[in-house]
Design an enzyme around this catalytic site. Structure first.
Site, mmCIF file in Angstrom:
data_model
loop_
_atom_site.group_PDB
_atom_site.id
_atom_site.type_symbol
_atom_site.label_atom_id
_atom_site.label_comp_id
_atom_site.label_asym_id
_atom_site.label_seq_id
_atom_site.Cartn_x
_atom_site.Cartn_y
_atom_site.Cartn_z
ATOM 1 N N GLY A 218 52.506 -8.003 -24.902
ATOM 2 C CA GLY A 218 50.946 -7.749 -23.124
ATOM 3 C C GLY A 218 51.283 -9.329 -22.676
ATOM 4 N N GLY A 220 49.365 -12.269 -21.546
ATOM 5 C CA GLY A 220 49.001 -13.451 -21.613
ATOM 6 C C GLY A 220 49.610 -14.486 -22.367
ATOM 7 C CD GLU A 243 51.122 -2.250 -18.601
ATOM 8 O OE1 GLU A 243 50.887 -1.959 -19.585
ATOM 9 O OE2 GLU A 243 50.706 -3.049 -17.931
ATOM 10 N N GLY A 341 47.642 -1.711 -20.049
ATOM 11 C CA GLY A 341 48.082 -0.763 -21.019
ATOM 12 C C GLY A 341 47.897 -0.340 -21.893
#
Ligand SMILES: CC(=O)SCCNC(=O)CCNC(=O)[C@H](O)C(C)(C)COP(=O)(O)OP(=O)(O)OC[C@H]1O[C@@H](n2cnc3c(N)ncnc32)[C@H](O)[C@@H]1OP(=O)(O)O
Ligand SMILES: CCCC(=O)O
Length: 447
Positions: A218, A220, A243, A341
């Site tokens: 993800g 970050g 994603e 997401g």
């Protein structure tokens, strides 16, 4: 019509193109590196003559001229689907509003519920067959263009061409106006340095990743750190279904860890929808046939993830409570980023055969203003915080103190496991909180 003739017929300058925008219109700007730059500047130059133009965008990395030039928001009212650091700052000043969404729904939200008067999107230069690549921002670009009454593309020669997948490009016949000009270099987000705490967290997760797993990282610093550390392991034949395409995937591929050879679907391809990272990453994307760009309703669909065995999803959060509710997007009433997401991958990772979903975070946070160390594990989320992941979908939470598997666990089991991964300094206080809530049983203990 001949493609080159059609191109010349549709080509104009940004100042002319933005005349399509009228007072009261809804205008869409593409996400991230596809943010229109020339069009934004030209639209801002019309501030005095336009009223109440509403603009939607997201993950904006360059300052927005329409916002910077109109602090009153009477002329242009900007709204974001997902805050970057810049939009977070605008929001702190009352200059940007958040639009709640679960990212997999974004194309559907356009196709089913939203009107678009003018869409403005940066694209790569047209190819010989009349296609403009959506480049680093597939996301919901096609859905937005289908819904828009006027589609304006800003050709940016710095944008790489992304191989599909699906919906990775738009044909000139679907475009109304083309704008060219001087393109500034693309905005980059270089990976943050990896800390000792990141390494401890990464170690727990790496133990769960086996050869031939498919991974999702993800947004970050922390997920990127986990990915980068996997490159130093001896893991083999990883697949990618994500994603967001970040530098860690390029590093892992170049290190020979990613082959995508054993994926159940999209074999041989790293699947992604949006890319933000270094210039080296953008160069790597250009015409890379090992990558497949898909719209967000494909990459983020839990039913697609369910068809991939051993999908490991790794995302970051802001705070959690002892029930297992997670906010990854707010701190109290402050909107930090967005749902993005995260819930999609949490859900899909759990549905995958052998799949595991990890929400990882540092157990503490140092408040900038006071320098005070605060726990990210809380008895309850602060007032006005938004729950990104409901407790009913929780799987693994990971901090530098360990890993808590919450799936199917009762409230007292959760309290024990979650408090067990909090910083030791805050555990007694959290146990008192659990007792107050009536979810700390006589037999509960921190191992
Ligand atoms: C590939 C994919 O599929 S992406 C799908 C996943 N999507 C998501 O996970 C969306 C939600 N997650 C996120 O947005 C991010 O992972 C985040 C926000 C949780 C972490 O991102 P990072 O960039 O590492 O966050 P960072 O540590 O820089 O903090 C961001 C801001 O939140 C603030 N913040 C972070 N934690 C806290 C906290 N506990 N309390 C108060 N503020 C906090 C920081 O101070 C910073 O604010 P600032 O810019 O004013 O300084
Ligand atoms: C743009 C959204 C990125 C995310 O899913 O967090």
């Amino acid at each position: 019509m001949d493609i080159q003739r059609e191109y010349r017929a549709k080509l104009t300058v940004a100042e002319q193109a933005v005349k399509m925008v009228k007072s009261g219109h809804w205008v869409d700007y593409s996400f991230a590196t596809a943010q229109p730059i020339l069009l934004d500047k030209a639209l801002a130059a019309r501030t005095g003559e336009l009223w109440d133009v509403k603009i939607r965008g997201g993950l904006i990395l360059n300052p927005l001229a329409v916002v910077e030039g109109d602090p009153s928001r009477k002329h242009f009212c900007y709204n974001s689907w997902h805050f970057s650091g810049y939009e977070r700052n605008l929001s702190d000043q009352g200059l940007c509003d958040y639009i709640p969404m679960i990212y997999r729904n974004k194309p559907l939200l356009y196709r089913k519920s939203l009107d678009v008067d003018v869409a403005m999107m940066s694209v790569a230069p047209m190819d010989k067959d009349g296609f403009f690549s959506f480049s680093l921002t597939n996301s919901a670009s096609k859905a937005i263009s289908e819904k828009a009454k006027t589609v304006i593309v800003e050709v940016n020669k710095n944008l790489p061409v992304a191989c599909g997948g699906q919906e990775n490009c738009i044909h000139i016949s679907e475009v109304d106006i083309i704008v060219e000009g001087n393109n500034p270099v693309l905005p980059v987000i270089n990976p943050a340095p990896i800390t000792e705490t990141d390494k401890k967290i990464a170690k727990y997760i790496m133990e769960q990743v086996k050869d031939r797993s498919t991974i999702q990282l993800g947004i970050g610093a922390l997920p990127n750190a986990v990915g980068t550390m996997l490159a130093e392991s001896d893991i083999k034949d990883l697949g990618v279904h994500t994603e967001l395409l970040v530098d860690a995937y390029m590093i892992l591929t170049k290190a020979g860890r990613i082959t995508n050879k054993y994926k159940n679907i999209d074999k041989g391809k790293a699947v992604w929808s949006l890319c933000v990272g270094s210039q080296e990453l953008y160069d790597w994307v250009n015409n890379n046939a090992g990558l497949a760009s898909y719209p967000i309703n494909y990459t983020n669909a839990p039913q697609v993830m369910a068809a991939i065995d051993n999908l490991i999803t790794i995302n970051n959060c802001v705070e959690v409570d002892i029930l297992g509710q997670v906010t990854s997007e707010t701190s109290g009433s402050r909107q930090i980023s967005g749902t993005g997401g995260q819930l999609d991958f949490l859900t899909g990772g759990y549905m995958s055969e052998g799949g595991k979903s990890f929400i990882c975070f540092h157990s503490t946070f140092t408040e900038k203003k006071t320098g005070e160390m605060k726990s990210r594990v809380l008895m309850s989320l602060p007032q006005s915080s938004v729950v990104t992941n409901p407790r009913s979908q929780a799987h693994y939470l990971v901090t530098e103190w360990g890993m808590a598997d919450l799936a199917g666990r009762s409230v007292w089991e959760r309290a024990e496991r979650i408090i067990g991964i909090a910083h030791p300094q805050f555990r007694d206080e959290l146990i008192k909180g659990a007792e107050k809530l009536g979810i700390w049983r006589r037999t509960n203990k921190i191992l």
